[in-house]
Design a protein around this motif. Structure first.
Motif, PDB file in Angstrom:
ATOM      1  N   MET A   1      18.308  37.449  34.140  1.00  0.00           N
ATOM      2  CA  MET A   1      19.047  38.269  33.195  1.00  0.00           C
ATOM      3  C   MET A   1      19.552  37.372  32.076  1.00  0.00           C
ATOM      4  SD  MET A   1      22.576  40.428  33.705  1.00  0.00           S
ATOM      5  CE  MET A   1      22.224  40.586  35.407  1.00  0.00           C
ATOM      6  N   SER A   2      19.342  37.779  30.830  1.00  0.00           N
ATOM      7  CA  SER A   2      19.793  36.975  29.700  1.00  0.00           C
ATOM      8  C   SER A   2      21.290  37.150  29.494  1.00  0.00           C
ATOM      9  CB  SER A   2      19.039  37.397  28.438  1.00  0.00           C
ATOM     10  OG  SER A   2      19.502  38.659  27.995  1.00  0.00           O
ATOM     11  N   ALA A   3      21.870  36.183  28.750  1.00  0.00           N
ATOM     12  CA  ALA A   3      23.303  36.257  28.459  1.00  0.00           C
ATOM     13  C   ALA A   3      23.604  37.506  27.628  1.00  0.00           C
ATOM     14  CB  ALA A   3      23.755  34.996  27.724  1.00  0.00           C
ATOM     15  N   GLN A   4      22.693  37.847  26.708  1.00  0.00           N
ATOM     16  CA  GLN A   4      22.900  39.027  25.873  1.00  0.00           C
ATOM     17  C   GLN A   4      22.888  40.296  26.725  1.00  0.00           C
ATOM     18  OE1 GLN A   4      23.736  39.202  22.595  1.00  0.00           O
ATOM     19  NE2 GLN A   4      23.975  41.377  22.923  1.00  0.00           N
ATOM     20  N   ALA A   5      21.961  40.359  27.690  1.00  0.00           N
ATOM     21  CA  ALA A   5      21.903  41.531  28.567  1.00  0.00           C
ATOM     22  C   ALA A   5      23.189  41.644  29.356  1.00  0.00           C
ATOM     23  CB  ALA A   5      20.699  41.429  29.496  1.00  0.00           C
ATOM     24  N   SER A   6      23.686  40.517  29.851  1.00  0.00           N
ATOM     25  CA  SER A   6      24.930  40.523  30.607  1.00  0.00           C
ATOM     26  C   SER A   6      26.090  40.989  29.723  1.00  0.00           C
ATOM     27  CB  SER A   6      25.204  39.123  31.161  1.00  0.00           C
ATOM     28  OG  SER A   6      26.409  39.120  31.867  1.00  0.00           O
ATOM     29  N   ARG A   7      26.148  40.487  28.486  1.00  0.00           N
ATOM     30  CA  ARG A   7      27.205  40.907  27.554  1.00  0.00           C
ATOM     31  C   ARG A   7      27.118  42.405  27.298  1.00  0.00           C
ATOM     32  NH1 ARG A   7      26.668  35.839  24.685  1.00  0.00           N
ATOM     33  NH2 ARG A   7      24.885  36.699  23.605  1.00  0.00           N
ATOM     34  N   ASP A   8      25.893  42.884  27.077  1.00  0.00           N
ATOM     35  CA  ASP A   8      25.703  44.312  26.813  1.00  0.00           C
ATOM     36  C   ASP A   8      26.114  45.150  28.028  1.00  0.00           C
ATOM     37  OD1 ASP A   8      24.767  43.662  24.310  1.00  0.00           O
ATOM     38  OD2 ASP A   8      22.647  43.925  24.826  1.00  0.00           O
ATOM     39  N   GLU A   9      25.785  44.673  29.219  1.00  0.00           N
ATOM     40  CA  GLU A   9      26.143  45.413  30.425  1.00  0.00           C
ATOM     41  C   GLU A   9      27.657  45.463  30.611  1.00  0.00           C
ATOM     42  OE1 GLU A   9      23.996  43.380  33.481  1.00  0.00           O
ATOM     43  OE2 GLU A   9      22.074  44.173  32.825  1.00  0.00           O
ATOM     44  N   ILE A  10      28.343  44.355  30.354  1.00  0.00           N
ATOM     45  CA  ILE A  10      29.800  44.334  30.491  1.00  0.00           C
ATOM     46  C   ILE A  10      30.433  45.221  29.424  1.00  0.00           C
ATOM     47  CG2 ILE A  10      31.863  42.873  30.388  1.00  0.00           C
ATOM     48  CD1 ILE A  10      30.167  40.679  31.748  1.00  0.00           C
ATOM     49  N   SER A  11      29.891  45.197  28.215  1.00  0.00           N
ATOM     50  CA  SER A  11      30.381  46.102  27.160  1.00  0.00           C
ATOM     51  C   SER A  11      30.227  47.553  27.584  1.00  0.00           C
ATOM     52  CB  SER A  11      29.612  45.871  25.853  1.00  0.00           C
ATOM     53  OG  SER A  11      29.934  44.636  25.291  1.00  0.00           O
ATOM     54  N   ALA A  23      33.366  53.946  39.270  1.00  0.00           N
ATOM     55  CA  ALA A  23      32.233  53.122  39.713  1.00  0.00           C
ATOM     56  C   ALA A  23      31.990  51.992  38.715  1.00  0.00           C
ATOM     57  CB  ALA A  23      30.983  53.978  39.873  1.00  0.00           C
ATOM     58  N   ALA A  24      32.099  52.299  37.438  1.00  0.00           N
ATOM     59  CA  ALA A  24      31.931  51.264  36.408  1.00  0.00           C
ATOM     60  C   ALA A  24      33.044  50.233  36.517  1.00  0.00           C
ATOM     61  CB  ALA A  24      31.929  51.898  35.015  1.00  0.00           C
ATOM     62  N   PHE A  25      34.251  50.683  36.781  1.00  0.00           N
ATOM     63  CA  PHE A  25      35.385  49.772  36.921  1.00  0.00           C
ATOM     64  C   PHE A  25      35.170  48.841  38.117  1.00  0.00           C
ATOM     65  CE2 PHE A  25      39.796  48.837  38.350  1.00  0.00           C
ATOM     66  CZ  PHE A  25      40.202  48.119  37.236  1.00  0.00           C
ATOM     67  N   ARG A  26      34.690  49.401  39.215  1.00  0.00           N
ATOM     68  CA  ARG A  26      34.409  48.597  40.410  1.00  0.00           C
ATOM     69  C   ARG A  26      33.338  47.540  40.097  1.00  0.00           C
ATOM     70  NH1 ARG A  26      35.280  52.692  43.411  1.00  0.00           N
ATOM     71  NH2 ARG A  26      33.235  53.617  43.143  1.00  0.00           N
ATOM     72  N   ASP A  27      32.300  47.946  39.377  1.00  0.00           N
ATOM     73  CA  ASP A  27      31.223  47.028  39.006  1.00  0.00           C
ATOM     74  C   ASP A  27      31.760  45.945  38.058  1.00  0.00           C
ATOM     75  OD1 ASP A  27      28.682  45.953  38.915  1.00  0.00           O
ATOM     76  OD2 ASP A  27      27.890  47.427  37.503  1.00  0.00           O
ATOM     77  N   LEU A  28      32.594  46.340  37.107  1.00  0.00           N
ATOM     78  CA  LEU A  28      33.209  45.381  36.187  1.00  0.00           C
ATOM     79  C   LEU A  28      34.022  44.353  36.970  1.00  0.00           C
ATOM     80  CD1 LEU A  28      33.814  44.624  33.186  1.00  0.00           C
ATOM     81  CD2 LEU A  28      35.869  46.032  33.416  1.00  0.00           C
ATOM     82  N   TYR A  29      34.798  44.830  37.920  1.00  0.00           N
ATOM     83  CA  TYR A  29      35.600  43.938  38.763  1.00  0.00           C
ATOM     84  C   TYR A  29      34.695  42.967  39.526  1.00  0.00           C
ATOM     85  CZ  TYR A  29      38.896  42.251  42.242  1.00  0.00           C
ATOM     86  OH  TYR A  29      39.663  41.432  43.032  1.00  0.00           O
ATOM     87  N   ASP A  30      33.645  43.479  40.139  1.00  0.00           N
ATOM     88  CA  ASP A  30      32.732  42.641  40.918  1.00  0.00           C
ATOM     89  C   ASP A  30      32.091  41.557  40.050  1.00  0.00           C
ATOM     90  OD1 ASP A  30      33.274  44.124  43.182  1.00  0.00           O
ATOM     91  OD2 ASP A  30      31.445  45.346  43.036  1.00  0.00           O
ATOM     92  N   ARG A  31      31.760  41.893  38.815  1.00  0.00           N
ATOM     93  CA  ARG A  31      31.068  40.947  37.933  1.00  0.00           C
ATOM     94  C   ARG A  31      31.997  39.930  37.277  1.00  0.00           C
ATOM     95  NH1 ARG A  31      26.094  43.282  34.918  1.00  0.00           N
ATOM     96  NH2 ARG A  31      25.255  44.722  36.447  1.00  0.00           N
ATOM     97  N   THR A  32      33.266  40.271  37.105  1.00  0.00           N
ATOM     98  CA  THR A  32      34.130  39.413  36.279  1.00  0.00           C
ATOM     99  C   THR A  32      35.357  38.858  36.988  1.00  0.00           C
ATOM    100  OG1 THR A  32      35.358  41.344  35.458  1.00  0.00           O
ATOM    101  CG2 THR A  32      33.428  40.613  34.165  1.00  0.00           C
ATOM    102  N   SER A  33      35.699  39.345  38.162  1.00  0.00           N
ATOM    103  CA  SER A  33      36.959  38.949  38.792  1.00  0.00           C
ATOM    104  C   SER A  33      37.013  37.470  39.136  1.00  0.00           C
ATOM    105  CB  SER A  33      37.248  39.802  40.022  1.00  0.00           C
ATOM    106  OG  SER A  33      36.232  39.638  40.984  1.00  0.00           O
ATOM    107  N   ALA A  34      35.900  36.874  39.540  1.00  0.00           N
ATOM    108  CA  ALA A  34      35.923  35.449  39.894  1.00  0.00           C
ATOM    109  C   ALA A  34      36.283  34.602  38.682  1.00  0.00           C
ATOM    110  CB  ALA A  34      34.576  35.020  40.468  1.00  0.00           C
ATOM    111  N   LYS A  35      35.699  34.922  37.546  1.00  0.00           N
ATOM    112  CA  LYS A  35      35.985  34.163  36.321  1.00  0.00           C
ATOM    113  C   LYS A  35      37.442  34.355  35.901  1.00  0.00           C
ATOM    114  CE  LYS A  35      34.263  33.226  31.695  1.00  0.00           C
ATOM    115  NZ  LYS A  35      33.877  31.865  31.973  1.00  0.00           N
TER     116      LYS A  35
END
Length: 183
Positions: A1-11, A23-35
């Motif tokens: 997955m490219s950085a741009q794709a990841s940025r677009d997905e988080i947006s 569900a989107a909030f849960r996914d956002l949490y899973d993808r970004t909570s560690a950082k």
């Protein structure tokens, strides 16, 4: 997955949070909570406080997702700014730490594994190299803002420059660091 794709997905996830998509909030949490937890822990220097703060940060994100404007900043930068600002608010209101060492809880060794330490050391060396390419006052400002948790106002005062100048220094320095790290 490219950085741009990841940025677009988080947006996209942030946009869906505006619509109260759990569900989107849960996914956002899973993808970004560690950082975001890493940012909080680095600034607060207290694991329990960072664990509590991460919950509060995601409550803010849930209610303020509509403030993110795609194209103005990367979504992860916006999320980090929310976490950083929350941590700075906590530091401003923090009471002095208790002097009684016996009151401290026994905590399992949080030290990273040898593999993680090696990877971190290599990352740190790359970052230090790139910081070395900046003018010393700019590098000091970046370290102060993003490693030590100083506010823009504190840094502007420390370097005797106007607040907007400090913001410009930091923005341009981060762009140079990004280019250097990408090379």
């Amino acid at each position: 997955m490219s950085a741009q794709a990841s940025r677009d997905e988080i947006s996209d996830l942030l946009a869906r949070c505006v619509l109260r998509d759990q569900a989107a909030f849960r996914d956002l949490y899973d993808r970004t909570s560690a950082k975001l937890f890493g940012v909080l822990l680095r600034i607060l220097k207290d694991r329990a406080e960072a664990e509590e703060a991460i919950q509060e940060v995601y409550v803010k994100i849930w209610y303020r997702a509509d403030r993110f404007v795609a194209g103005q900043a990367s979504p992860i930068s916006w999320l980090v700014a929310v976490a950083r600002n929350h941590a700075l608010d906590i530091l401003r209101t923090r009471r002095p730490a208790a002097a009684d060492i016996d009151a401290a809880l026994d905590i399992a060794d949080p030290a990273p594994s040898p593999e993680r330490m090696t990877a971190d050391s290599q990352d740190r060396a790359r970052i230090e190299h790139c910081l070395g390419t900046l003018e010393s006052d700019r590098a000091d400002a970046v370290r102060g803002a993003y490693l030590d948790g100083y506010s823009y106002e504190e840094l502007a005062s420390r370097h005797a420059v106007p607040l907007n100048t400090m913001r410009t220094w930091l923005r341009r320095s981060l762009i140079k660091l990004k280019d250097c790290l990408a090379a």
